[in-house]
Design a protein around this motif. Structure first.
Motif, mmCIF file in Angstrom:
data_model
loop_
_atom_site.group_PDB
_atom_site.id
_atom_site.type_symbol
_atom_site.label_atom_id
_atom_site.label_comp_id
_atom_site.label_asym_id
_atom_site.label_seq_id
_atom_site.Cartn_x
_atom_site.Cartn_y
_atom_site.Cartn_z
ATOM 1 N N LEU A 79 -0.656 3.174 4.679
ATOM 2 C CA LEU A 79 -0.695 3.732 3.330
ATOM 3 C C LEU A 79 -1.425 5.064 3.322
ATOM 4 O O LEU A 79 -2.354 5.291 4.092
ATOM 5 C CB LEU A 79 -1.427 2.782 2.374
ATOM 6 C CG LEU A 79 -0.914 1.360 2.215
ATOM 7 C CD1 LEU A 79 -1.763 0.634 1.175
ATOM 8 C CD2 LEU A 79 0.542 1.344 1.825
ATOM 9 N N GLY B 224 -1.486 6.395 -2.614
ATOM 10 C CA GLY B 224 -0.975 5.032 -2.710
ATOM 11 C C GLY B 224 0.425 4.873 -2.168
ATOM 12 O O GLY B 224 1.036 3.806 -2.299
ATOM 13 N N THR C 223 1.722 -6.407 -5.524
ATOM 14 C CA THR C 223 1.352 -4.985 -5.463
ATOM 15 C C THR C 223 2.166 -4.145 -6.440
ATOM 16 O O THR C 223 1.789 -3.016 -6.743
ATOM 17 C CB THR C 223 1.570 -4.435 -4.047
ATOM 18 O OG1 THR C 223 2.957 -4.563 -3.697
ATOM 19 C CG2 THR C 223 0.717 -5.192 -3.036
ATOM 20 N N GLN D 297 -3.691 -2.540 0.807
ATOM 21 C CA GLN D 297 -4.097 -2.035 -0.499
ATOM 22 C C GLN D 297 -5.593 -2.257 -0.726
ATOM 23 O O GLN D 297 -6.287 -1.375 -1.243
ATOM 24 C CB GLN D 297 -3.292 -2.713 -1.608
ATOM 25 C CG GLN D 297 -3.616 -2.195 -3.005
ATOM 26 C CD GLN D 297 -2.846 -2.930 -4.086
ATOM 27 O OE1 GLN D 297 -2.707 -4.153 -4.043
ATOM 28 N NE2 GLN D 297 -2.333 -2.203 -5.067
ATOM 29 N N SER E 127 -7.460 0.242 1.176
ATOM 30 C CA SER E 127 -7.339 1.579 0.594
ATOM 31 C C SER E 127 -8.340 1.761 -0.546
ATOM 32 O O SER E 127 -8.746 2.887 -0.847
ATOM 33 C CB SER E 127 -5.911 1.820 0.106
ATOM 34 O OG SER E 127 -5.618 1.050 -1.044
ATOM 35 N N SER F 87 -10.783 4.924 -0.775
ATOM 36 C CA SER F 87 -10.833 5.844 -1.912
ATOM 37 C C SER F 87 -12.139 5.719 -2.675
ATOM 38 O O SER F 87 -12.226 6.115 -3.840
ATOM 39 C CB SER F 87 -9.649 5.588 -2.846
ATOM 40 O OG SER F 87 -9.671 4.260 -3.325
ATOM 41 N N ARG G 50 -5.330 2.516 -6.537
ATOM 42 C CA ARG G 50 -4.116 3.197 -6.993
ATOM 43 C C ARG G 50 -2.919 2.298 -6.731
ATOM 44 O O ARG G 50 -2.876 1.608 -5.714
ATOM 45 C CB ARG G 50 -3.945 4.530 -6.276
ATOM 46 C CG ARG G 50 -5.022 5.551 -6.611
ATOM 47 C CD ARG G 50 -4.754 6.891 -5.965
ATOM 48 N NE ARG G 50 -5.730 7.879 -6.382
ATOM 49 C CZ ARG G 50 -6.897 8.082 -5.795
ATOM 50 N NH1 ARG G 50 -7.222 7.348 -4.729
ATOM 51 N NH2 ARG G 50 -7.733 8.987 -6.242
ATOM 52 N N ILE H 199 0.523 0.927 -5.422
ATOM 53 C CA ILE H 199 1.277 1.208 -4.208
ATOM 54 C C ILE H 199 2.704 1.600 -4.572
ATOM 55 O O ILE H 199 3.286 1.068 -5.518
ATOM 56 C CB ILE H 199 1.288 -0.028 -3.284
ATOM 57 C CG1 ILE H 199 -0.138 -0.473 -2.982
ATOM 58 C CG2 ILE H 199 2.030 0.267 -1.985
ATOM 59 C CD1 ILE H 199 -0.992 0.555 -2.320
ATOM 60 N N GLY I 97 -5.570 6.255 -10.865
ATOM 61 C CA GLY I 97 -6.141 5.014 -10.372
ATOM 62 C C GLY I 97 -7.237 4.486 -11.280
ATOM 63 O O GLY I 97 -7.627 5.111 -12.266
#
Length: 575
Positions: free
Chosen positions: A255, A260, A381, A422, A425, A429, A434, A436, A447
């Motif tokens: 990712l 995202g 997701t 996810q 991630s 971040s 955010r 996907i 996000g």
């Protein structure tokens, strides 16, 4: 006198006959008039339709299905023109002597062709062969077999073949999506066929040039988020690892932390959508999205994050793991050795089951569950991929201590590789989640903050230690500082957890200072070269991210470059 009486007596009879005759003539006239009115006015449409059935033919103009591209405009699915051959069986029955040459040109057995014609002789239309090349269609028409007709269609072709098969999917012979993006976005990609009207004689020969009734509307194009270059590279490395470890299967998803977007999504084993003979169910699953696994130790960073967020723990808070095992009722939680006194960072570095168990029991299961929900565990997701699994995050009114313990180190719940990516991630971040996307984004979504920024930064620093001195050392990427967590989970068998079937996992972020990529690798049931995630999945992370960071133009970490140079100089001097 008698003669005169006869004539006189016959007048009434003649009048009656004349009246009957006039009535008949009038009735016949009225009938004719009614019939004319009926034919010209009342039954006009019916009769026209009946006539059209015998002389007017409508043929479909195929609509061009939309092209699927990667994020850089490289085609992943295109439609090419092909020829389909059809005929009226009654016409072919009249020329049985030509079945042999027709079968040879169609590359069919004469008996097969004969059976198809005779079994469908009551019909007016049968397919003889679909999806031939235009040259083959011309050769067939050159035979001039009565009743033989051709029409233009389209066939879907996938330039990247098995490399993008699980993501892009495929269509059936009528170009209707059956799997993957082709299925999920079928309405978007599929156009509206047109219609043309022809006047033909009863043998199907053209009597009047066609008239356009409705124009075909082509399908819309679709640009995916994946980078075909990264996809090829990820596919190659995953296939090599699955083959090296003689594993049952493997998955990899990468990712873009900042947007995202899914940059690469590959699975093993795969199949070639251009060759339908290889299409077996176990090859066709997009395991990244549809298959679930117990994440094992890759979940521990979120247990640590929940502990830090509770305020009861900091990075250097001591946790006693002596003597290397912990009795909980009739069960025992163990580490691979007695680590003694550890701080929270070392609990993650050493992947201590006892350490995360004590933290989870101290902060309470509700805090841990809340953290897992916030990072997307147990929820879809929202990528819109057909057959996506939501995983399983248990909900109970009462939790036993052993259930809390196993949850803290990744057992008793299931996730998909995409869900796990996810969740990582979110760490990358700095606490922002955010959505996907499998579709290329022109605007980065803002996000939602789901984790404290400082907590996320602290966990990122801990993940670096896992790669530098913990079980993830094989995940190191030259010239870049990366972080991640290994996981090794036993699979469930008929008699509980198996001691011989495992899943090796690595989930990580790169580069760690400003994460750009979140990558999850799963190696399912490796049988050679070890089964731990640090041995099976971590090396794939290293190779894939080393190339991906350079391909994306991410600036190397200067500290890591200097360290690599010093190491090279030492090796050169020693040599």
């Amino acid at each position: 006198m008698n003669h005169k009486n006869k004539l006189t007596s016959g007048k009434p009879s003649n009048r009656w006959r004349l009246a009957v005759l006039k009535s008949i003539i009038l009735l016949a006239g009225l009938t004719i008039v009614y019939r004319v009115v009926d034919l010209q006015l009342l039954d006009r449409h019916f009769l026209q339709n009946e006539g059209d059935k015998r002389s007017v033919r409508y043929e479909k103009i195929p609509a061009h299905r939309g092209v699927i591209f990667d994020r850089n405009g490289k085609p992943l699915a295109v439609s090419t023109p092909v020829i389909t051959v059809w005929a009226d069986p009654s016409d072919l029955l009249a020329v049985k002597e030509r079945w042999g040459e027709l079968a040879r040109q169609l590359k069919m057995n004469k008996s097969t062709l004969a059976k198809r014609i005779t079994e469908n002789q009551s019909k007016e239309f049968i397919y003889l062969k679909r999806h031939l090349t235009p040259e083959q269609g011309q050769q067939l028409m050159a035979l001039k077999v009565p009743g033989l007709q051709i029409m233009e269609e389209h066939r879907r072709y996938y330039p990247a073949g098995e490399v993008t098969a699980h993501l892009v999917g495929f269509t059936d012979i009528d170009e209707t999506g059956q799997e993957g993006i082709e299925l999920g976005y079928n309405k978007w990609l599929k156009g509206t066929p047109g219609k043309v009207r022809y006047l033909k004689d009863r043998r199907g020969n053209l009597a009047k040039q066609g008239e356009l009734v409705e124009s075909a509307q082509p399908g819309k194009e679709l640009m995916l988020s994946i980078d075909l270059g990264l996809q090829y590279m990820a596919y190659r490395e995953l296939k090599r690892a699955v083959g090296h470890h003689k594993a049952r299967a493997g998955s990899l998803v990468m990712l873009d932390v900042e947007t995202g977007e899914v940059l690469a999504m590959v699975n093993q084993p795969s199949y070639n959508p251009n060759n339908r003979a290889e299409m077996k169910a176990y090859r066709m699953r997009n395991r990244v999205v549809t298959d679930v696994l117990e994440p094992g130790s890759t979940l521990k960073p979120f247990t640590v994050a929940a502990a830090l967020e509770s305020g009861k723990y900091e990075k250097d808070t001591p946790v006693n793991t002596t003597p290397g095992y912990m009795r909980i009722g009739h069960d025992t939680v163990r580490d691979i050795r007695n680590y003694g006194q550890l701080d929270v960072t070392s609990v993650l570095t050493k992947s201590s089951n006892i350490g995360v168990t004590k933290m989870a029991m101290d902060i309470g299961v509700d805090n841990l569950l809340d953290m897992l929900r916030r990072v997307g565990i147990g929820q879809a997701t929202g990528v819109g991929f057909p057959g996506e699994s939501t995983g399983y995050l248990p909900y109970r009114d009462r939790w036993s201590n052993i259930e809390v313990a196993t949850l803290s180190f990744g057992y008793g719940l299931t996730v998909t590789p995409l869900q796990l990516a996810q969740a990582y991630s979110v760490l990358g971040s700095k606490g922002i989640m955010r959505p996907i996307s499998l579709i290329k984004r022109d605007v980065t979504p803002k996000g939602v903050r789901v984790m404290d920024r400082q907590v996320a930064k602290d966990v990122l620093e801990m993940l670096v230690t896992v790669v530098q001195s913990g079980s993830g050392r094989r995940a190191k990427v030259q010239s870049y500082q990366v972080g991640g967590k290994t996981g090794t989970a036993r699979k469930v068998g008929s008699n509980g957890y198996s001691n011989s079937r495992h899943i090796g996992v690595f989930a990580g972020l790169a580069p760690i200072d400003n994460p750009r990529l979140a990558t999850v690798i799963v190696i399912d049931e490796p049988t050679e070269g070890g089964y731990y995630g640090g041995l099976t999945a971590a090396p794939v992370f290293s190779k894939v991210n080393a190339r991906a960071l350079r391909m994306l133009g991410v600036t190397p970490d200067q500290k890591e470059v200097l360290t690599a140079r010093r190491d090279d100089e030492k090796l050169g001097g020693a040599g």
